[in-house]
Design an enzyme around this catalytic site. Structure first.
Site, PDB file in Angstrom:
ATOM      1  N   ARG A   1       0.824  -1.209   0.000  1.00 24.40           N
ATOM      2  CA  ARG A   1       0.000   0.000   0.000  1.00 24.40           C
ATOM      3  C   ARG A   1       0.861   1.263   0.000  1.00 24.40           C
ATOM      4  NH1 ARG A   1      -3.704  -0.166   4.825  1.00 24.40           N
ATOM      5  NH2 ARG A   1      -1.895  -1.191   5.681  1.00 24.40           N
TER       6      ARG A   1
ATOM      7  N   ASN B   1      -6.287  -2.675   1.935  1.00 16.89           N
ATOM      8  CA  ASN B   1      -6.280  -4.134   1.976  1.00 16.89           C
ATOM      9  C   ASN B   1      -7.710  -4.626   2.028  1.00 16.89           C
ATOM     10  OD1 ASN B   1      -3.485  -4.376   2.051  1.00 16.89           O
ATOM     11  ND2 ASN B   1      -3.397  -4.429   4.277  1.00 16.89           N
TER      12      ASN B   1
END
Length: 92
Positions: free
Chosen positions: A18, A36
């Site tokens: 990320r 996520n």
């Protein structure tokens, strides 16, 4: 301007994926978010220039050094201009 939803599967959680997406998207001038998913994938929604979006999709196939990307799906989605910058979101 266009918008893409990108789903990335493989070993993409717990490896800095990320943060890597945020940096990559910001360098390309894209706006949007990354998070996520509970099923182990990473979801990205990015808006911007079509060429920059294409670059992000291709870069996601590689990811950061510790990631092991197995599959990347991307689809155009209706544009949402409410994004300010590019951010990480909580797991969904």
């Amino acid at each position: 301007m266009a918008q893409q939803r990108i789903l990335v599967s493989g070993r993409v959680q717990g490896v800095g994926y990320r943060d890597w997406v945020v940096r990559t998207a910001q360098r390309s001038g894209l706006t949007g978010w990354v998070r996520n998913l509970k099923d182990g994938r990473v979801e990205i929604v990015a808006s911007g220039d079509e060429a920059a979006l294409g670059h992000l999709v291709e870069a996601c196939r590689e990811g950061p050094p510790l990631a092991r990307v197995e599959h990347v799906d991307s689809d155009a989605v209706p544009e949402d201009r409410s994004h300010k910058g590019f951010t990480k979101r909580f797991t969904a």
